[in-house]
Design a protein around this motif. Structure first.
Motif, PDB file in Angstrom:
ATOM      1  N   VAL A  99       0.841  -1.200   0.000  1.00  0.00           N
ATOM      2  CA  VAL A  99       0.000   0.000   0.000  1.00  0.00           C
ATOM      3  C   VAL A  99       0.876   1.250   0.000  1.00  0.00           C
ATOM      4  CG1 VAL A  99      -1.721   1.309   1.303  1.00  0.00           C
ATOM      5  CG2 VAL A  99      -1.891  -1.179   1.158  1.00  0.00           C
ATOM      6  N   VAL A 100       0.423   2.257  -0.747  1.00  0.00           N
ATOM      7  CA  VAL A 100       1.094   3.556  -0.806  1.00  0.00           C
ATOM      8  C   VAL A 100       0.200   4.596  -0.142  1.00  0.00           C
ATOM      9  CG1 VAL A 100       1.875   5.391  -2.343  1.00  0.00           C
ATOM     10  CG2 VAL A 100       2.374   3.014  -2.901  1.00  0.00           C
ATOM     11  N   VAL A 101       0.797   5.437   0.700  1.00  0.00           N
ATOM     12  CA  VAL A 101       0.087   6.541   1.334  1.00  0.00           C
ATOM     13  C   VAL A 101       0.531   7.829   0.662  1.00  0.00           C
ATOM     14  CG1 VAL A 101      -0.380   7.779   3.478  1.00  0.00           C
ATOM     15  CG2 VAL A 101       0.026   5.303   3.528  1.00  0.00           C
ATOM     16  N   ALA A 102      -0.432   8.599   0.151  1.00  0.00           N
ATOM     17  CA  ALA A 102      -0.116   9.856  -0.529  1.00  0.00           C
ATOM     18  C   ALA A 102      -0.843  11.009   0.151  1.00  0.00           C
ATOM     19  CB  ALA A 102      -0.506   9.793  -1.999  1.00  0.00           C
ATOM     20  N   ILE A 103      -0.160  12.137   0.238  1.00  0.00           N
ATOM     21  CA  ILE A 103      -0.749  13.367   0.780  1.00  0.00           C
ATOM     22  C   ILE A 103      -0.642  14.423  -0.306  1.00  0.00           C
ATOM     23  CG2 ILE A 103      -0.666  15.080   2.625  1.00  0.00           C
ATOM     24  CD1 ILE A 103       0.926  12.921   4.232  1.00  0.00           C
ATOM     25  N   THR A 104      -1.760  15.044  -0.645  1.00  0.00           N
ATOM     26  CA  THR A 104      -1.777  16.024  -1.716  1.00  0.00           C
ATOM     27  C   THR A 104      -2.089  17.414  -1.181  1.00  0.00           C
ATOM     28  OG1 THR A 104      -4.129  16.008  -2.269  1.00  0.00           O
ATOM     29  CG2 THR A 104      -2.794  14.210  -3.156  1.00  0.00           C
ATOM     30  N   ALA A 105      -1.683  18.406  -1.955  1.00  0.00           N
ATOM     31  CA  ALA A 105      -2.121  19.776  -1.708  1.00  0.00           C
ATOM     32  C   ALA A 105      -3.526  19.936  -2.270  1.00  0.00           C
ATOM     33  CB  ALA A 105      -1.163  20.764  -2.368  1.00  0.00           C
ATOM     34  N   ALA A 106      -4.160  21.074  -1.990  1.00  0.00           N
ATOM     35  CA  ALA A 106      -5.540  21.288  -2.443  1.00  0.00           C
ATOM     36  C   ALA A 106      -5.655  21.340  -3.953  1.00  0.00           C
ATOM     37  CB  ALA A 106      -6.084  22.585  -1.832  1.00  0.00           C
ATOM     38  N   ASP A 107      -4.554  21.678  -4.652  1.00  0.00           N
ATOM     39  CA  ASP A 107      -4.609  21.749  -6.113  1.00  0.00           C
ATOM     40  C   ASP A 107      -4.307  20.411  -6.781  1.00  0.00           C
ATOM     41  OD1 ASP A 107      -1.906  21.455  -5.692  1.00  0.00           O
ATOM     42  OD2 ASP A 107      -1.306  23.274  -6.760  1.00  0.00           O
ATOM     43  N   THR A 109      -1.492  18.556  -6.288  1.00  0.00           N
ATOM     44  CA  THR A 109      -0.067  18.235  -6.336  1.00  0.00           C
ATOM     45  C   THR A 109       0.276  17.222  -5.253  1.00  0.00           C
ATOM     46  OG1 THR A 109       0.494  20.440  -7.173  1.00  0.00           O
ATOM     47  CG2 THR A 109       2.274  19.163  -6.188  1.00  0.00           C
ATOM     48  N   LEU A 110       0.931  16.132  -5.640  1.00  0.00           N
ATOM     49  CA  LEU A 110       1.371  15.148  -4.657  1.00  0.00           C
ATOM     50  C   LEU A 110       2.531  15.734  -3.859  1.00  0.00           C
ATOM     51  CD1 LEU A 110       1.379  11.754  -6.602  1.00  0.00           C
ATOM     52  CD2 LEU A 110      -0.360  12.654  -5.072  1.00  0.00           C
ATOM     53  N   LEU A 111       2.400  15.749  -2.536  1.00  0.00           N
ATOM     54  CA  LEU A 111       3.441  16.286  -1.668  1.00  0.00           C
ATOM     55  C   LEU A 111       4.319  15.174  -1.101  1.00  0.00           C
ATOM     56  CD1 LEU A 111       1.348  18.934   0.301  1.00  0.00           C
ATOM     57  CD2 LEU A 111       2.864  19.317  -1.650  1.00  0.00           C
ATOM     58  N   TRP A 112       3.694  14.131  -0.576  1.00  0.00           N
ATOM     59  CA  TRP A 112       4.432  12.996  -0.010  1.00  0.00           C
ATOM     60  C   TRP A 112       3.811  11.708  -0.525  1.00  0.00           C
ATOM     61  CZ3 TRP A 112       3.091  17.193   3.117  1.00  0.00           C
ATOM     62  CH2 TRP A 112       4.157  17.927   3.663  1.00  0.00           C
ATOM     63  N   VAL A 113       4.654  10.743  -0.894  1.00  0.00           N
ATOM     64  CA  VAL A 113       4.221   9.413  -1.306  1.00  0.00           C
ATOM     65  C   VAL A 113       5.105   8.426  -0.549  1.00  0.00           C
ATOM     66  CG1 VAL A 113       3.915   7.789  -3.201  1.00  0.00           C
ATOM     67  CG2 VAL A 113       3.524  10.237  -3.583  1.00  0.00           C
ATOM     68  N   GLU A 114       4.539   7.703   0.403  1.00  0.00           N
ATOM     69  CA  GLU A 114       5.312   6.827   1.269  1.00  0.00           C
ATOM     70  C   GLU A 114       4.580   5.501   1.446  1.00  0.00           C
ATOM     71  OE1 GLU A 114       6.005   8.993   4.890  1.00  0.00           O
ATOM     72  OE2 GLU A 114       7.138  10.571   3.897  1.00  0.00           O
ATOM     73  N   GLY A 115       5.255   4.550   2.096  1.00  0.00           N
ATOM     74  CA  GLY A 115       4.618   3.263   2.372  1.00  0.00           C
ATOM     75  C   GLY A 115       5.479   2.100   1.930  1.00  0.00           C
ATOM     76  N   ASP A 116       4.852   1.089   1.339  1.00  0.00           N
ATOM     77  CA  ASP A 116       5.546  -0.117   0.888  1.00  0.00           C
ATOM     78  C   ASP A 116       6.514   0.239  -0.238  1.00  0.00           C
ATOM     79  OD1 ASP A 116       5.140  -3.395   0.792  1.00  0.00           O
ATOM     80  OD2 ASP A 116       5.720  -2.523  -1.126  1.00  0.00           O
ATOM     81  N   ARG A 117       7.790  -0.118  -0.062  1.00  0.00           N
ATOM     82  CA  ARG A 117       8.814   0.298  -1.018  1.00  0.00           C
ATOM     83  C   ARG A 117       8.560  -0.288  -2.413  1.00  0.00           C
ATOM     84  NH1 ARG A 117      13.978  -0.967   1.663  1.00  0.00           N
ATOM     85  NH2 ARG A 117      13.097   0.473   3.174  1.00  0.00           N
ATOM     86  N   ARG A 118       8.147  -1.552  -2.475  1.00  0.00           N
ATOM     87  CA  ARG A 118       7.885  -2.155  -3.790  1.00  0.00           C
ATOM     88  C   ARG A 118       6.692  -1.504  -4.462  1.00  0.00           C
ATOM     89  NH1 ARG A 118       7.475  -8.186  -1.727  1.00  0.00           N
ATOM     90  NH2 ARG A 118       6.481  -6.980  -0.070  1.00  0.00           N
TER      91      ARG A 118
END
Length: 426
Positions: A99-107, A109-118
């Motif tokens: 699983v990948v966890v992503a945090i976006t800005a309101a527009d 834009t992906l700010l952080w993409v973290e989680g399972d390396r594969r």
């Protein structure tokens, strides 16, 4: 035309959704046809918006101007102070789960993409990387982009995505709002396999968004701390005495117990009761009175504006060398993690919780280094073996001794080190 029928669970089979998608993006059916098939209305309307704005169904995740200033955007974004909380609630459990966890800005834009390396590496294949635009008008129907467009939580499954390259993925996204103004700040997204698009996952991401908004409210109520323009930093790796630095003040040397407490508060942004903190520090000999006395002394050392009570929690973001290593590992930057690793976490601490964190940190870094060495990156392996943690790492020295690409002198030294280890350890 394609006749659609629902599965026993009430969902349209993915192959049927994909067939309708192919017809729609090829222009062989119009929007009225989408109304005649059992496709979720929210998806049909998003497809129509995506087509109307010219989204290419075969490309996705375009780089934005924000990518050029990504680090500054991250530092200044309102969600930045809540990143430790999101990592605690979502990212830690996403590791090794696909699983990948992503945090976006309101527009979008992906700010952080973290989680399972594969999973992160697979997601890079569809340009699901920090700095790219995943808004609906740029990437078509997708959970974070459409959640932001509609300002509502939702899940997008497989072929419901407008872009074909995203069809193997499932996503759940929940918007996050400013607790004071109600303004949309961004979204939290989980991306992965079928298990990501379940009611349980939606409840988990929704609860995380609520926790984030609550933390933002607490930060606002507490007001800015002294030196808030500069994030407080904590140094807890290696043999040197742990130190705290905030704002323009000089760095402050900490006792081992105070360093233990600050590390645990960083790892528990939701806060800790006195009882819970006592158990984490020493599961036998500490009581609530002792904890309260220690917290009072700690506030005098670092300043009372940094820690709140009931529960004990940090009032602002605190960076640490431990966090730098973890962030780099979660981003897949093994070289950066190794560079930030000055040594074991609080090696003199006898706290059971700190001991566990110490082991987890060293083991995670060692595993990442050995994985890179298997791909031929011997520089990282040699760096690791020179650290105190690596000097008795028999497996690491054996890999170096047996690696054909290593310099003959390096291999000879590695074999000699192995002989010494075997002699010492019997």
């Amino acid at each position: 035309m394609v006749a659609l029928s629902r599965t026993s669970g009430g969902r349209v089979p993915p192959a049927k959704v994909r067939a309708v998608h192919d017809l729609f993006v090829a222009g062989q059916v119009d929007a009225s046809y989408l109304d005649s098939v059992p496709l979720r209305r929210i998806v049909a309307e998003s497809w129509q918006r995506s087509l109307a704005t010219g989204v290419d169904p075969d490309t996705v995740g375009q780089a934005t101007e924000a990518a050029k200033a990504l680090e500054e955007l991250r530092r200044s974004h309102p969600l930045a102070p809540t990143l430790p909380l999101i990592r605690r609630l979502l990212v830690e459990d996403a590791v090794d789960s696909g699983v990948v966890v992503a945090i976006t800005a309101a527009d979008g834009t992906l700010l952080w993409v973290e989680g399972d390396r594969r999973a992160i590496r697979k997601a890079e294949g569809m340009n699901f990387v920090p700095g790219t635009d995943w808004s609906e008008h740029a990437a078509g129907t997708n959970a974070p982009g459409t959640a932001l467009a509609l300002d509502r939580e939702l899940q997008i499954r497989g072929s419901e995505h407008f872009s074909r390259i995203v069809h193997p993925w499932n996503c759940t996204a929940v918007p996050v709002h400013d607790p004071g103004t109600g303004a949309l700040l961004g979204a939290i997204d989980l991306t992965g396999g079928p298990s990501v698009a379940t009611p349980q996952t939606l409840a988990l991401v929704r609860a995380t968004a609520v926790a984030v908004e609550n933390q933002l409210a607490l930060l606002r109520l507490s007001g800015p701390v002294d030196g808030a323009d500069e994030v407080a930093t904590l140094s807890v790796l290696g043999a040197d005495r742990p130190r705290w630095h905030a704002g323009g003040a000089n760095a402050v040397a900490l006792t081992g117990r105070h360093a233990d407490i600050l590390v645990l508060l960083i790892r528990h942004p939701e806060g800790l009761s006195a009882d819970h903190l006592a158990m984490l520090l020493d599961d036998k000999d500490l009581d609530v009175v002792t904890i309260r006395a220690e917290m009072s002394r700690l506030r005098r050392v670092i300043g009372g504006d940094h820690i709140a009570s009931r529960p004990y929690r940090l009032l602002g973001p605190v960076s640490s060398d431990m966090g730098d290593v973890l962030d780099a590992l979660q981003a897949g930057d093994v070289a950066g993690a190794l560079s930030a690793y000055a040594g074991a976490l609080l090696p003199q601490s006898v706290s059971p919780a700190i001991a566990r964190l110490r082991t987890e940190l060293a083991t995670s870094l060692r595993g990442a280094v050995l994985a890179e060495s298997a791909r031929g990156n011997l520089a990282l392996l040699r760096h690791w073996l020179q650290l105190p943690d690596g000097r008795d790492d028999r497996r690491g020295w054996q890999l170096l001794a047996e690696h054909a690409a290593a310099d003959p002198i390096v291999r000879a030294r590695a074999r000699a080190h192995l002989v010494g280890l075997d002699s010492e350890l019997g």
